[in-house]
Design a protein around this motif. Structure first.
Motif, short mmCIF file in Angstrom:
data_model
loop_
_atom_site.label_atom_id
_atom_site.label_comp_id
_atom_site.label_asym_id
_atom_site.label_seq_id
_atom_site.Cartn_x
_atom_site.Cartn_y
_atom_site.Cartn_z
N THR A 288 26.15 -21.18 -0.01
CA THR A 288 25.61 -21.81 1.19
C THR A 288 24.37 -22.61 0.80
O THR A 288 23.80 -22.41 -0.28
CB THR A 288 25.21 -20.77 2.26
OG1 THR A 288 24.24 -19.88 1.69
CG2 THR A 288 26.41 -19.98 2.74
N ARG A 289 24.00 -23.50 1.67
CA ARG A 289 22.79 -24.28 1.41
C ARG A 289 22.00 -24.37 2.71
O ARG A 289 22.52 -24.83 3.73
CB ARG A 289 23.16 -25.69 0.92
CG ARG A 289 21.94 -26.59 0.71
CD ARG A 289 22.33 -27.93 0.12
NE ARG A 289 23.13 -28.73 1.05
CZ ARG A 289 23.76 -29.84 0.70
NH1 ARG A 289 23.70 -30.29 -0.53
NH2 ARG A 289 24.46 -30.51 1.59
N ASN A 290 20.78 -23.92 2.68
CA ASN A 290 19.91 -23.99 3.84
C ASN A 290 18.90 -25.10 3.66
O ASN A 290 18.32 -25.26 2.59
CB ASN A 290 19.18 -22.65 4.03
CG ASN A 290 20.14 -21.51 4.26
OD1 ASN A 290 21.10 -21.64 5.00
ND2 ASN A 290 19.88 -20.38 3.62
N ASP B 267 22.64 -28.84 5.79
CA ASP B 267 22.63 -27.39 5.92
C ASP B 267 24.03 -26.89 6.25
O ASP B 267 24.58 -27.22 7.31
CB ASP B 267 21.63 -26.98 7.00
CG ASP B 267 21.33 -25.50 7.00
OD1 ASP B 267 22.28 -24.70 7.01
OD2 ASP B 267 20.13 -25.14 7.01
N THR B 268 24.61 -26.10 5.36
CA THR B 268 25.98 -25.67 5.56
C THR B 268 26.15 -24.68 6.71
O THR B 268 27.27 -24.48 7.19
CB THR B 268 26.55 -25.04 4.28
OG1 THR B 268 25.70 -23.97 3.87
CG2 THR B 268 26.63 -26.08 3.17
N SER B 269 25.07 -24.04 7.15
CA SER B 269 25.18 -23.14 8.29
C SER B 269 25.15 -23.90 9.61
O SER B 269 25.58 -23.37 10.64
CB SER B 269 24.04 -22.11 8.27
OG SER B 269 22.78 -22.75 8.44
N LYS B 270 24.67 -25.15 9.57
CA LYS B 270 24.60 -25.96 10.80
C LYS B 270 25.64 -27.08 10.80
O LYS B 270 26.09 -27.51 11.86
CB LYS B 270 23.19 -26.56 10.94
CG LYS B 270 22.11 -25.50 11.08
CD LYS B 270 20.71 -26.11 11.02
CE LYS B 270 19.64 -25.04 11.11
NZ LYS B 270 18.27 -25.59 10.96
N GLU C 210 15.33 -26.52 4.72
CA GLU C 210 14.05 -26.14 5.31
C GLU C 210 13.16 -27.38 5.45
O GLU C 210 13.37 -28.38 4.77
CB GLU C 210 13.35 -25.10 4.44
CG GLU C 210 14.19 -23.87 4.16
CD GLU C 210 13.53 -22.96 3.13
OE1 GLU C 210 12.28 -22.92 3.10
OE2 GLU C 210 14.25 -22.33 2.35
N ASP D 278 19.22 -31.42 8.78
CA ASP D 278 20.21 -30.41 9.15
C ASP D 278 21.62 -30.83 8.75
O ASP D 278 22.51 -29.98 8.64
CB ASP D 278 20.16 -30.16 10.66
CG ASP D 278 18.86 -29.49 11.09
OD1 ASP D 278 18.38 -28.62 10.34
OD2 ASP D 278 18.32 -29.84 12.15
#
Length: 577
Positions: A544-546, A508-511, A548, A505
């Motif tokens: 963005t980068r997620n 992860d740019t959203s987190k 998984e 995480d």
């Protein structure tokens, strides 16, 4: 000063010539080869031939790259696969998530070629007339490289095919089904343990493998596996952590290894051969083997750069995180002077502490810039100047591969993870690294960590980002931070640390919003650089980068899956790919 060791040049050139005939198969020679050509039948006649053959194995350590191919120790330390971590901005940032399964991954092929070479060595070396100690040494060399190559395959791919025999290319056993990663890791450890007993204690001033290289590798494998089993599988990894301690101690107790006084000299030295901190180095020689790392960081090419997440990880000199250090120690980041004031000196040795450089505002005659504003200084050596610095393929500073500092931090982490860490343990390991850096030493009660008598309580340790996969004890947190800082530019180490701790995480740019930010520059010069509302460079303004779960492993190359299928064997793709 340029290195020009004629014997090394000649042997290296001979080794390079020989690899062309051995990298695919030693069985592919015609029966009527000219008498002056080496074949698999007439080559294994002397110790010198065995030594030359073994030298080709060292190409697996990518170091600073080869020729004009850029491989920042750093950014692509062990090969050409994309390395993504939370410390560095990178052009490969947008490669995640990856939706397609590439048909070929170079390291897969390179690794299995190397494994086959090692299996050939193990078959042939016992037949070569040479002293028994040397024969055992080169058997140990083969076991070392086979083991560490399988280890890296497992790190990247999980379950993979395994063979410990030299097979002809038409042998059906070439297409054996993949083995479970746990079984392979145990074979890796067995190989390395055997290698520690077979290898000579000193060989060629740390530019070839010796007994302590095998101990360092064993330390790396066991710290990885112990924590992987704990955080990914929920298993007891203590047996591996104890092995990591034992292997680390074997190196630590060898009085011949000592930390350099200057940390930066590990990364900018023309000569690392014989360096007391370096257990194994990749050596570069003028006009024989050179790289382009200094060229990359000293020209107008826009560099990778540290993320805000990485920059904020540097403690102040009192050993406390910036969120806890107080205003007298941490003066903020409103400008470059304040950002670097009273900080861990490794911060200002890694990147330029006097100037930010970004699109629209460079500095120096070379017009230096980076994606994040933080411009690398780590690899600069005042003794190398002119075209030897600024021309691609002309750089010859050496690259570290295994170091004493990594062994120290493996030991400290193993103790912290086992819950047995004492102040004595810290003083003989992590505190040596911190003392060299110039920051306050750690003390512990076994779980908590203090610096200068103040208990450390980093707010990031219990932040929402950590709660996703579970926070760790303050001591484990500080040991992890020390690894991040000490090896800030070693992307492979950092990425594999994140993966074994199950902390994907962070990528992860959203987190983790700070992984997509750089230096705080306020209002940028020009319009090429975009900042957020607080004046931090937005490294990827529209991307963005997620992360998984599937990203903890790379995909198995689809062309190899097809090859196995054609032989009636199922080579399973990794989950999610």
């Amino acid at each position: 000063m340029k290195k020009s060791i004629i014997k090394s040049k000649l042997l290296l050139m001979f080794a390079t010539a020989f690899v062309a005939t051995t990298s695919v198969s030693c069985d592919d020679y015609l029966s009527d080869d000219p008498a002056d050509k080496f074949t698999n039948e007439n080559f294994w006649q002397s110790e010198d031939n065995v030594k030359t053959f073994s030298w080709i194995n060292y190409d697996t350590f990518y170091g600073y790259g080869n020729g004009v191919t850029i491989g920042l120790s750093s950014f692509y330390y062990h090969g050409s696969d994309s390395k993504i971590d939370d410390n560095l901005s990178a052009f490969t940032f947008q490669q995640m998530p990856i939706t397609a399964s590439p048909t070929n991954i170079y390291s897969w092929n390179d690794y299995y070629i190397l494994i086959r070479r090692c299996n050939l060595m193990l078959e042939k070396v016992p037949t070569v007339p040479m002293p028994e100690a040397k024969k055992n040494h080169y058997i140990g060399v083969a076991k070392f490289f086979r083991a560490y190559t399988y280890f890296r395959l497992v790190q990247k791919m999980g379950n993979v095919p395994y063979t410990d025999s030299y097979l002809s290319q038409n042998d059906p056993a070439v297409y054996a089904p993949a083995k479970q990663r746990a079984e392979i890791i145990d074979k890796v450890i067995a190989d390395l343990e055997e290698a520690t007993n077979l290898l000579l204690p000193v060989d060629d001033k740390n530019v070839t493998v010796n007994k302590y290289t095998a101990y360092a590798a064993l330390s790396n494998v066991c710290i990885y596996e112990g924590t992987y089993r704990k955080y990914h599988l929920g298993q007891d990894g203590s047996a591996y952590l104890n092995k990591a301690k034992t292997a680390s101690l074997a190196v630590m107790n060898n009085g011949g290894y000592k930390l350099n006084t200057d940390w930066k000299s590990l990364y900018n030295s023309v000569e690392l051969a014989g360096n007391t901190e370096v257990i194994l180095a990749k050596r570069y020689l003028t006009n024989v083997l050179m790289h382009s790392l200094q060229n990359y960081t000293n020209t107008s090419t826009i560099q990778y750069g540290l993320t805000k997440w990485a920059a904020d990880s540097y403690v102040t000199t009192n050993g406390l995180p910036i969120q806890q250090a107080g205003n007298t120690q941490y003066t903020g980041d409103n400008n470059v002077t304040k950002t670097f004031a009273n900080r861990d000196p490794r911060f200002g040795k890694t990147v330029n502490p006097a100037n930010y450089g970004y699109k629209g505002k460079s500095f120096s005659a070379a017009a230096l810039t980076s994606m994040s504003g933080y411009v690398f200084e780590l690899y600069n050596n005042p003794a190398t100047t002119g075209p030897d610095v600024t021309t691609g393929g002309r750089n010859y500073t050496d690259a570290p591969v295994f170091t004493l500092s990594e062994v120290y931090l493996n030991y400290a982490e193993a103790c912290a993870e086992l819950g047995t860490a004492t102040n004595t343990d810290l003083d003989m390991s992590i505190n040596k690294v911190r003392a060299r850096a110039g920051i306050a030493l750690l003390t512990t009660d076994g779980t908590n960590a203090s610096a200068g008598g103040i208990q450390i309580n980093d707010p990031r340790r219990t932040a929402p980002l950590e709660q996703i996969s579970g926070s760790v004890s303050p001591l484990i947190w500080e040991v992890r931070r020390e690894r991040q800082i000490e090896f800030m530019s070693w992307t492979t180490i950092r990425q594999m640390d994140i993966y074994r701790w199950k902390k994907g995480d962070y990528l992860d740019t959203s987190k983790n919003l700070d992984v997509n930010l750089g230096a705080r520059i306020g209002t940028p010069v020009g319009s090429q650089t975009i900042v957020d509302a607080n004046g931090y460079i937005k490294i990827y303004p529209t991307s963005t980068r997620n992360f998984e779960a599937k990203h903890y492993l790379m995909n198995i190359p689809t062309n190899d899956i097809d090859l196995y299928k054609a032989q009636g064997v199922e080579l399973k793709q990794n989950p999610g790919w």
